[in-house]
Enzyme design. Structure first.
Site, PDB file in Angstrom:
ATOM      1  N   GLU A 197       1.032  -1.384   0.099  1.00  0.00           N
ATOM      2  CA  GLU A 197       0.074   0.326  -0.190  1.00  0.00           C
ATOM      3  C   GLU A 197       1.002   1.666  -0.048  1.00  0.00           C
ATOM      4  O   GLU A 197       0.341   2.861   0.041  1.00  0.00           O
ATOM      5  CB  GLU A 197      -0.968   0.269   0.730  1.00  0.00           C
ATOM      6  CG  GLU A 197      -0.214   0.485   2.704  1.00  0.00           C
ATOM      7  CD  GLU A 197      -1.174  -0.222   3.437  1.00  0.00           C
ATOM      8  OE1 GLU A 197      -2.225   1.089   4.367  1.00  0.00           O
ATOM      9  OE2 GLU A 197      -1.724  -1.769   4.504  1.00  0.00           O
ATOM     10  N   CYS A 209      -3.357  -4.129   4.604  1.00  0.00           N
ATOM     11  CA  CYS A 209      -2.708  -4.748   4.763  1.00  0.00           C
ATOM     12  C   CYS A 209      -2.541  -6.710   4.522  1.00  0.00           C
ATOM     13  O   CYS A 209      -2.396  -7.346   4.349  1.00  0.00           O
ATOM     14  CB  CYS A 209      -2.783  -4.778   6.483  1.00  0.00           C
ATOM     15  SG  CYS A 209      -1.792  -3.617   7.110  1.00  0.00           S
ATOM     16  N   HIS A 255      -2.539 -11.385  11.767  1.00  0.00           N
ATOM     17  CA  HIS A 255      -1.800 -10.249  11.543  1.00  0.00           C
ATOM     18  C   HIS A 255      -1.876  -8.411  12.765  1.00  0.00           C
ATOM     19  O   HIS A 255      -2.998  -9.146  13.383  1.00  0.00           O
ATOM     20  CB  HIS A 255      -2.848  -9.225  10.514  1.00  0.00           C
ATOM     21  CG  HIS A 255      -2.716  -7.629  10.183  1.00  0.00           C
ATOM     22  ND1 HIS A 255      -1.628  -7.580  10.051  1.00  0.00           N
ATOM     23  CD2 HIS A 255      -3.648  -6.332  10.309  1.00  0.00           C
ATOM     24  CE1 HIS A 255      -1.386  -5.880   9.803  1.00  0.00           C
ATOM     25  NE2 HIS A 255      -2.991  -4.949   9.945  1.00  0.00           N
TER      26      HIS A 255
END
Length: 405
Positions: A80, A112, A234
């Site tokens: 990103e 993400c 994550h």
């Protein structure tokens, strides 16, 4: 017999500088109690002569061989932190890794979640081309977030994954649960601006986890929590991962005691947090940095044991899936000496950190730019010269030129 596809090799690059995250938080007025709650350690900081391209190339370099340019037939770069709205970051990576002209490449963006999306694309390609290999790289760095509450937890880094049949590190399983919902929680509307609606983002992370976990259990055909050796998530901040694991445990055992949830977290999750706490949030690479740490820091995991994985990307999309620990995971990942690499980063203070961030921002926004190598005296010679690491030399008319030191 179904073809086994997944991660055959795995490495991580956290650049060459770091700032003490707790010290940064303290300088911004965060209370000592909050610093302890967030369990911050350090956050990686690329010097201004590094960027998402150099992070990607320097991560993947150990997985490539200039004398074997046909090793990979597909390159997918997840980020990103792209440097252009049209030209893919992967074009630079393809060039400087000296991959074959017959190797197709592309850039994938989904906050993400992009690393998982890239791995899914590459795995599907390998299923169709089982004698070929694909290269997946996640690469990201935080934008300037001075005085934002999220600033101490954001970071930088890249993870590179070789994807192949009969993988040595992690064989992906077919069961998966996916959840998607448009959410305005994190945005990068310009090359230098990053906006974070923290409360909304944390809520979306947990909401989509519940949906993805239910979908995974339905797809797997059973409640498989007890079959997991470890679960990795994550990891933008540790307290969020603690909440996430609590939701999964409580969905499996609604009457579970808080002490049992804490024990489960310590046993199944904590070994995977080591590198995320050293890097800060690496966005598309965060889940995969957790996998690297698990391989390096969970000696009890045995060959063939099941690992659960939860991937979330703002915007938003999430997936819960699983894989089997590979036959040579520790040896394969261990030879990259990632712990030693992260320990070798030079620490900078808050004022140095701010100057470096501002200079790096110029490289992303100005038509003509040359990095100020004097911001960290001696770093170029100490950490790059003779180490086959790529650096940004200059930007001219927005075109970026790199060189090996």
């Amino acid at each position: 017999m179904q073809l086994s596809v997944g991660i055959d090799d795995l490495t991580l690059y956290g650049s060459t500088l770091a700032v003490d995250a707790a010290g940064l938080a303290s300088a911004r007025g965060t209370s000592e109690r909050e610093i302890q709650r967030l369990q911050l350690v350090r956050r990686s900081l690329p010097p201004s002569f590094e960027d998402p391209v150099t992070l990607a190339v320097n991560a993947a370099r150990p997985l490539t061989d200039p004398d074997d340019p046909d090793r990979y037939g597909l390159l997918v770069v997840a980020t990103e932190s792209g440097v252009d709205y049209a030209k893919p970051l992967s074009s630079y990576v393809h060039k400087y890794l000296q991959l074959s002209r017959r190797c197709r490449h592309l850039e994938v963006k989904h906050a993400c979640y992009a690393g998982t999306a890239a791995l899914r694309l590459a795995s599907a390609w390998v299923h169709c081309n089982p004698t070929r290999r694909a290269l997946v790289i996640t690469t990201d760095m935080a934008r300037r977030l001075f005085h934002d509450p999220a600033e101490p937890a954001e970071g930088a880094g890249a993870v590179a994954m070789a994807v192949a049949a009969e993988p040595r590190v992690l064989a992906l399983e077919p069961a998966s649960g996916v959840a998607a919902r448009e959410t305005y929680d994190v945005m990068r509307p310009t090359p230098s601006l990053e906006t974070i609606h923290s409360g909304l983002s944390l809520a979306a992370y947990l909401d989509l986890l519940e949906l993805a976990w239910d979908g995974y259990r339905e797809d797997a055909g059973a409640d498989v929590f007890d079959t997991f050796s470890h679960v990795i998530y994550h990891t933008p901040i540790t307290p969020l991962v603690q909440q996430a694991h609590g939701l999964v445990v409580e969905a499996h055992r609604p009457d579970v005691e808080p002490s049992a949830v804490a024990d489960s977290f310590g046993r199944m999750v904590r070994p995977s947090l080591k590198y995320c706490q050293e890097l800060g949030n690496t966005y598309s690479g965060s889940l995969w940095a957790a996998l690297v740490a698990l391989v390096d820091h969970a000696p009890s995991v045995a060959i063939g044991e099941r690992i659960g994985l939860y991937s979330y990307g703002s915007g938003s999309c999430a997936e819960f899936f699983s894989g089997r620990f590979g036959t040579a995971a520790r040896e394969t990942v261990g030879r990259h000496q990632i712990g030693q690499h992260l320990a070798s980063r030079r620490l900078v203070d808050v004022s140095e950190y701010e100057r470096i961030v501002l200079d790096a921002e110029r490289s992303l926004t100005e038509a003509h730019f040359k990095p100020d190598t004097s911001l960290v005296p001696g770093l170029l010679d100490e950490a790059y010269t003779g180490r086959s690491r790529l650096v940004l030399e200059h930007v001219r008319d927005y075109y970026r030129t790199y060189g090996w030191k």
